[in-house]
Scaffold this motif. Sequence first.
Motif, mmCIF file in Angstrom:
data_model
loop_
_atom_site.group_PDB
_atom_site.id
_atom_site.type_symbol
_atom_site.label_atom_id
_atom_site.label_comp_id
_atom_site.label_asym_id
_atom_site.label_seq_id
_atom_site.Cartn_x
_atom_site.Cartn_y
_atom_site.Cartn_z
ATOM 1 N N GLU A 193 13.908 -14.799 -14.221
ATOM 2 C CA GLU A 193 13.010 -13.913 -14.958
ATOM 3 C C GLU A 193 13.520 -13.644 -16.365
ATOM 4 O O GLU A 193 12.770 -13.722 -17.342
ATOM 5 N N ARG A 194 14.819 -13.324 -16.501
ATOM 6 C CA ARG A 194 15.355 -13.038 -17.836
ATOM 7 C C ARG A 194 15.499 -14.312 -18.665
ATOM 8 O O ARG A 194 15.458 -14.251 -19.900
ATOM 9 N N ARG A 240 13.238 -16.453 -18.842
ATOM 10 C CA ARG A 240 11.909 -16.555 -19.453
ATOM 11 C C ARG A 240 11.678 -15.454 -20.480
ATOM 12 O O ARG A 240 11.230 -15.721 -21.600
ATOM 13 N N THR A 241 11.990 -14.194 -20.115
ATOM 14 C CA THR A 241 11.635 -13.080 -20.998
ATOM 15 C C THR A 241 12.578 -12.928 -22.191
ATOM 16 O O THR A 241 12.157 -12.492 -23.262
ATOM 17 N N CYS A 252 6.027 -20.461 -24.335
ATOM 18 C CA CYS A 252 6.601 -19.135 -24.110
ATOM 19 C C CYS A 252 7.372 -18.667 -25.340
ATOM 20 O O CYS A 252 7.254 -17.512 -25.762
ATOM 21 N N ILE A 261 6.643 -15.326 -27.678
ATOM 22 C CA ILE A 261 7.633 -14.281 -27.949
ATOM 23 C C ILE A 261 7.826 -14.102 -29.451
ATOM 24 O O ILE A 261 7.881 -12.970 -29.954
ATOM 25 N N ASP A 321 14.178 -4.528 -20.491
ATOM 26 C CA ASP A 321 13.034 -4.649 -21.397
ATOM 27 C C ASP A 321 13.071 -3.544 -22.451
ATOM 28 O O ASP A 321 12.866 -3.795 -23.644
ATOM 29 N N HIS A 341 13.795 -5.548 -25.806
ATOM 30 C CA HIS A 341 12.527 -5.903 -26.439
ATOM 31 C C HIS A 341 11.942 -4.763 -27.260
ATOM 32 O O HIS A 341 11.347 -5.000 -28.315
#
Length: 347
Positions: free
Chosen positions: A248-249, A251-252, A278, A282, A310, A314
């Motif tokens: 998950e991280r 990707r994010t 992706c 971002i 997050d 982010h």
Amino acid sequence: DLPLNSGFYRMIEVTAPKNSIVSAEWPVAVTGFLMPFEKIMNAIFEMWSKIMPERAIACAFNLEYLLAGGRDARKPEKPIFMFYEWLPGGWGGRNGKDGADVTTACFGTGLMSQPNEGNERVNPTRTLEFQIKQDSAGPGKWRGGVGVQKTSLLLEAENAVMSYICDRERAVVWGVEGGLPSMPHGLTMKRAGEETEIWLGSVFSDYSVHTGDQFARPTAGGGGFGDPLEREPRKVMEDVIDDYVSLERARTDYGVVIREIDRDLCQYEIDGTATEACRADIRAKRKDWARMDPEEVARKYRSGEIDTLDAVRHYAVILDWETGELLPKTTAQFRESFEKRTVAHWV
């Protein structure tokens, strides 16, 4: 590289403002002095990073100190025990290299963590978990080093209390040159016979603990160096294989889309097309994320739409991690740092 000796230090003159945190005079309290000490060292590292960019480094983790004491009820005489422990963490990413993983504090090499076996022999504690903390490293073109997670169980003890201090729950380890922060420190407690955990944070003292209580805390990794969207996807996948970074991280934080084929055989595959899309998404959104209304970010956190990483990486927002309430002054300070050290370097 000059050897460190008295002649070397005579070339340096230190000017410290009177009655400041770096020049305290009696009767000012200075307990936990290593907290600001490590911050000062990281500030000096950042200064030298600008002078010698080829050897630049992001922020390193801060040591945390756990102290518990009481009567050891395992023994008939019930002697006093004193459980004192610190953990290793990650150093900042460097110009051309990832940060050092699971290592000692920045003020002295060789100060590693104590052996679990020794602690368990002299204290009524048992180690339930001691492993690398996944996603603790600050993302970057050169990621920070990873920290650890340790969970312990208090065995037969009487009249026991616990104190804890660290300084990175709110002043989160920062990245540089576009790199992202690490993660907040803090200790959680699970009372004997209960399933829910209590967030105690990074500073508390004389907290009563009892037989069967479990206490867990992570240490932060180092901050990231350089834009994480510029990290080679192959390196991100290697970190996923090593359990340093979750899918998950990946990707994010890195914009790398990885498919799991067989976890047991460490077989993964990078989706190149999805990764390109992706990363473009971002890039188009991240500056707006970093400037979103902090109250809206806090609402998203409380509703479960985003998590702690997050919020920090982010949205550059610092919250009370237990209640989700916004800390406006701390957030303003953190965002000022984030804009200067991270956002300003994004293309």
